[in-house]
Design a protein around this motif. Structure first.
Motif, mmCIF file in Angstrom:
data_model
loop_
_atom_site.group_PDB
_atom_site.id
_atom_site.type_symbol
_atom_site.label_atom_id
_atom_site.label_comp_id
_atom_site.label_asym_id
_atom_site.label_seq_id
_atom_site.Cartn_x
_atom_site.Cartn_y
_atom_site.Cartn_z
ATOM 1 N N VAL A 1 52.301 34.477 13.176
ATOM 2 C CA VAL A 1 53.094 33.931 12.604
ATOM 3 C C VAL A 1 53.494 32.937 13.440
ATOM 4 O O VAL A 1 53.789 33.891 14.580
ATOM 5 C CB VAL A 1 53.463 34.589 11.296
ATOM 6 N N ASP A 2 54.250 31.649 12.419
ATOM 7 C CA ASP A 2 55.265 31.060 14.135
ATOM 8 C C ASP A 2 56.724 31.327 13.601
ATOM 9 O O ASP A 2 56.754 32.593 12.762
ATOM 10 C CB ASP A 2 54.396 29.131 13.326
ATOM 11 N N ASP A 3 57.620 30.652 14.062
ATOM 12 C CA ASP A 3 58.922 30.536 13.718
ATOM 13 C C ASP A 3 59.526 30.987 12.176
ATOM 14 O O ASP A 3 60.231 31.746 12.047
ATOM 15 C CB ASP A 3 59.334 30.373 14.793
ATOM 16 N N THR A 4 58.479 30.569 11.504
ATOM 17 C CA THR A 4 58.911 30.247 10.123
ATOM 18 C C THR A 4 58.115 31.188 9.474
ATOM 19 O O THR A 4 58.560 30.566 7.778
ATOM 20 C CB THR A 4 58.609 28.907 9.061
ATOM 21 N N LEU A 5 57.816 32.036 9.571
ATOM 22 C CA LEU A 5 57.007 33.052 9.051
ATOM 23 C C LEU A 5 56.100 32.193 8.465
ATOM 24 O O LEU A 5 54.946 33.586 7.664
ATOM 25 C CB LEU A 5 57.910 34.241 8.298
ATOM 26 N N ARG A 6 55.435 31.781 9.015
ATOM 27 C CA ARG A 6 54.199 31.404 8.255
ATOM 28 C C ARG A 6 52.633 30.957 8.642
ATOM 29 O O ARG A 6 53.154 31.084 10.429
ATOM 30 C CB ARG A 6 54.261 29.487 7.800
ATOM 31 N N SER A 7 50.894 31.355 8.851
ATOM 32 C CA SER A 7 50.232 31.602 9.131
ATOM 33 C C SER A 7 50.115 29.644 9.781
ATOM 34 O O SER A 7 49.762 29.171 8.989
ATOM 35 C CB SER A 7 48.836 31.302 8.479
ATOM 36 N N PRO A 8 49.744 29.422 11.190
ATOM 37 C CA PRO A 8 49.422 28.320 11.718
ATOM 38 C C PRO A 8 48.345 27.669 10.975
ATOM 39 O O PRO A 8 47.502 26.805 11.172
ATOM 40 C CB PRO A 8 49.257 28.518 12.788
ATOM 41 N N SER A 9 47.212 28.818 10.930
ATOM 42 C CA SER A 9 45.328 28.181 10.185
ATOM 43 C C SER A 9 45.685 27.865 8.568
ATOM 44 O O SER A 9 44.530 27.627 8.086
ATOM 45 C CB SER A 9 44.792 29.208 10.575
ATOM 46 N N ASP A 10 47.011 28.598 7.889
ATOM 47 C CA ASP A 10 47.278 28.128 6.398
ATOM 48 C C ASP A 10 47.900 28.090 5.932
ATOM 49 O O ASP A 10 49.313 29.190 5.688
ATOM 50 C CB ASP A 10 46.818 29.349 5.761
ATOM 51 N N PRO A 11 48.878 26.349 6.128
ATOM 52 C CA PRO A 11 50.396 26.457 5.601
ATOM 53 C C PRO A 11 51.030 26.743 4.664
ATOM 54 O O PRO A 11 52.144 27.230 4.682
ATOM 55 C CB PRO A 11 50.519 25.104 6.192
ATOM 56 N N ARG A 12 49.780 27.335 3.657
ATOM 57 C CA ARG A 12 49.909 27.648 1.986
ATOM 58 C C ARG A 12 50.177 29.584 2.228
ATOM 59 O O ARG A 12 50.753 30.278 1.200
ATOM 60 C CB ARG A 12 48.979 27.794 0.532
ATOM 61 N N ILE A 13 50.641 30.150 3.318
ATOM 62 C CA ILE A 13 50.530 31.940 3.849
ATOM 63 C C ILE A 13 51.061 32.168 4.243
ATOM 64 O O ILE A 13 51.529 31.552 5.743
ATOM 65 C CB ILE A 13 48.468 31.999 3.968
#
Length: 772
Positions: free
Chosen positions: A280-292
């Motif tokens: 996950v990135d710094d926002t806790l979001r997956s870089p491979s699926d921005p809705r997850i």
């Protein structure tokens, strides 16, 4: 069940009940986001707080002290709780695939499922070692080990594999508890031998030298063998092998290492690290699926990797909640940077602990008291919830959810004044899409049905059969439409089975709250998928129905059944034609035993659930009972000579028994102590929490002989408790009653019980006698 104050516009689905997600639920409970619905999917209703697990093992805490009740917390947050396990993600359709229910759609998804032990690559480990995670399985094995230690005499060798803080802390807790159990039984604690194995050069490698030294001394003082630089490569029954070929004896092996991500994540599009954790990135979001999003142990922040520790999962609750809220309302996400140093309070089994943070090392009984205070305050945030009142469910503000033009028009339509009459029907396209994937069982008697839709169904009555008709309808009392559908179908079928008939066809009538078409469609699909599963299992064909809009979700069925022609009034006792005679309420006979096939208590339990007064596991057990079909029970009762039968529903046990005694011309005696009750029902009744139908049922107390003598009995109120999808109540010849009960229990009706007997009609007007 908290009713939505406006249509659902977006779905946030939380997979897993870890520390981060409980924080998200609490934050959304304190500040709901109008138009946003939360759904929690979790295999376990009670999630353990890892910081208190060693204390629980050591015996300092009870089960409820260290577990957060997810079902109760979700109810408090206005979130749906789906008790199931995620096994995959359909990224294109944006659906979570589940093990035992239909897929669950999402607009935004968050995963917080913790880590999973990787034992498959190690020969024998899955069969002979106990992983500490998932914790619910460890708890079962731990309780088994306690019982075995109590019964076993002689030396017991326990090995813990894993030299981090978790392994050391767990070993010391186990030693403390097991030692005390042995001493309490007058046995020598020296019968217990413990060993710790780690492939590292030292124990607690992420802590400072003083902390490591403290625990080395503690382990040595307590006689624990410590094997560092010892990698375990094979496990067999009673022993384990190190990489150098050495074998070590162990009667019990606990695994606290080699954790990774769940195997099903490998089949998703999510980017994983080498251990299978979600990047996950710094926002806790997956870089491979921005809705997850992902958080806790299952996630790895690419730019800020940290040790797997509960403190990070707890701290991620606020930033994850804020970013989920921002994502669903179209605002920018906020980066989160975890702390570089953190305080670890590590217990030593007894009421003593060590504080570790960077170079800091403090120890003492006072540190344990400090830890205990912190842990209890944390748990109180999620378990000490205020009761639900009408003020709690006040109207919400306008939604901030960003919609496209079509969704905007649908939302305006949903909140505007809707047409009555036929204008209240759910749209044909929505309904057809929702039902298109369902496959109701086919019966050759159905000439026109869902396979060839028309204005009405056409069904042939087979030669030699009579029709049995019934109808039931009620509003949802839980937020899970799939489970509600199963219960509604079971509830309706109960009347058919109680009559001794075979279910043939069913037509459905449902009301669904207004909303965006996609949300309405999924609600209909989930609910009818559950219902059709139950109908199919009963061989009952769904042939049609009607779905309309309403303020609340509700479902009912008109069910047709078949019985042999001429069977009315015939007796299985007299002619031996088991399964051929119609069972009615009016054929109880003196001398018969009264058998009830399911426990009582659904009314009080769900009244308590709505007020946050019931434990989640109580509701789990109640739902399981309500989802159990009475089909096999009815067959079993007939086979053992039952002549009269009814299914328990809204009138409660007493009301339905009166319906049987009056037309039968008999009295009946009930043994209050024999009544089977659902777990928690006696507690909620004692707390004064009763169903809204209870007062009407209590009026029937005039049918009880001397009711004043029983009103203080703790089980007296259960006579009036209304049931949903309740059990069958039947009169069975006394000489067959025990055999019938054993057969019922063998079929899975484990709480079936003989609760009384049928008496000759007495001179008194009151037909019901009680004994305690």
């Amino acid at each position: 069940m908290q009713q939505a104050r406006q249509p659902v516009l977006r779905d946030i689905v939380l997979v897993g009940g870890g520390h981060t997600h409980v924080g998200v639920l609490k934050r959304f409970a304190m500040r709901p986001e109008p138009g946003v619905r939360l759904t929690l999917i979790c295999r376990d209703t009670h999630t353990p707080y890892s910081g208190m697990l060693p204390g629980y093992v050591a015996g300092h805490y009870t089960y409820d002290d260290v577990h957060i009740d997810l079902r109760r917390l979700a109810e408090y947050a206005g979130a749906r709780f789906f008790r199931d396990e995620a096994i995959g993600i359909d990224h294109d359709a944006r659906r979570v695939l589940c093990r035992s229910r239909p897929p669950v759609p999402y607009d935004w998804l968050s995963i917080n499922i913790g880590s999973t032990p990787r034992m498959d690559a190690l020969g024998g480990a899955p069969e002979h070692a106990v992983p500490v995670k998932p914790i619910h399985q460890f708890n079962d094995r731990w309780q088994t080990l306690l019982r075995r230690i109590e019964a076993h005499s002689g030396r017991t060798r326990v090995a813990v594999v894993g030299g981090g803080a978790g392994g050391v802390e767990l070993l010391l807790a186990m030693q403390y508890r097991l030692g005390r159990e042995l001493a309490a039984r007058g046995r020598d604690p020296a019968e217990l031998a413990l060993a710790l194995f780690t492939r590292g050069e030292s124990i607690l490698p992420t802590h400072n030298a003083r902390v490591r030294a403290q625990f080395r001394d503690t382990l040595a003082r307590r006689g624990v063998e410590v094997h560092t630089a010892t990698e375990i490569v094979d496990v067999e029954a009673g022993r384990l092998q190190a990489a150098d070929g050495s074998w070590y004896g162990a009667d019990e092996i606990v695994w606290v290492t080699n954790a990774g991500g769940a195997a099903w994540l490998r089949d998703t599009r999510l980017e994983l690290d080498d251990d299978g954790f979600i990047q996950v990135d710094d926002t806790l979001r997956s870089p491979s699926d921005p809705r997850i999003f992902a958080a806790g142990d299952i996630a790895r922040q690419v730019n800020h990797p940290r040790e797997k520790a509960g403190v990070f999962a707890v701290r991620q609750g606020r930033p994850l909640a804020d970013n989920l809220r921002a994502a669903v309302t179209g605002r920018p996400l906020t980066p989160y940077r975890p702390q570089a140093r953190w305080l670890a309070l590590i217990s030593t089994g007894d009421r003593h602990a060590v504080a570790s943070r960077g170079p800091l090392c403090l120890s003492g009984d006072w540190v344990w008291r400090w830890k205990d205070s912190i842990d209890r305050r944390f748990m109180a945030r999620f378990n000490d919830l205020p009761p639900m009142t009408q003020d709690t469910m006040k109207a919400t503000a306008p939604s901030r959810v960003v919609l496209d033009e079509e969704e905007h028009d649908q939302a305006i339509s949903a909140v505007a004044m809707r047409c009555g009459g036929c204008g209240a029907k759910v749209g044909a396209s929505v309904l057809s899409r929702a039902l298109s994937t369902l496959a109701p069982v086919a019966r050759e008697e159905v000439l026109v049905g869902l396979h060839a839709p028309d204005d009405a169904a056409v069904v042939r009555v087979p030669p030699g059969k009579d029709m049995v008709h019934t109808i039931d309808f009620f509003r949802a009392f839980i937020d899970d439409p799939y489970v509600f559908g199963r219960i509604a179908a079971n509830h309706a079928l109960g009347d058919i089975f109680a009559m001794g008939a075979e279910a043939q066809t069913a037509t459905a009538v449902a009301t669904v709250p207004q909303g965006l078409e996609a949300k309405v469609e999924d609600t209909v699909y989930q609910m009818m998928a559950g219902a059709v599963e139950v109908l199919d299992e009963a061989g009952c064909a769904l042939v049609g129905g009607h779905t309309g809009e309403g303020s609340e979700l509700a479902l009912g069925f008109a069910v047709n059944g078949l019985i042999d022609s001429g069977s009315v009034g015939e007796s299985t006792e007299d002619d031996g034609r088991a399964g051929m005679a119609l069972m009615t309420k009016g054929d109880l006979r003196p001398g018969q035993a009264l058998i009830l096939t399911k426990p009582l208590g659904t009314g009080t339990l769900f009244a308590a659930h709505a007020r946050l007064g019931a434990r989640g596991r109580w509701i789990d057990a109640a739902l399981e009972s309500m989802c159990q079909s009475s089909r096999q029970a009815a067959s079993c009762l007939r086979e053992h000579g039952a002549t009269a039968c009814t299914d328990l529903t809204g009138f409660g046990l007493l009301g339905h028994l009166i319906e049987m005694t009056r037309p039968s011309g008999v009295d009946a005696e009930l043994d209050l102590s024999a009544l089977p009750l659902l777990e928690g029902a006696e507690e909620t009744v004692a707390a004064g929490i009763l169903s809204s139908l209870q007062p009407a049922n209590v009026r029937l107390r005039r049918a009880i002989r001397d009711p004043a003598a029983w009103v203080e009995h703790p089980r007296y109120p259960m006579l009036f408790d209304p049931q949903t999808a309740g059990g069958l109540l039947a009169g069975v010849p006394a000489e067959h009653a025990e055999a019938c009960l054993a057969a019922l229990q063998a079929l899975g009706y484990t709480r079936a019980a003989i609760i009384g007997r049928v008496l000759e009609s007495g001179e008194a007007q009151e037909p019901i006698h009680l004994r305690g």
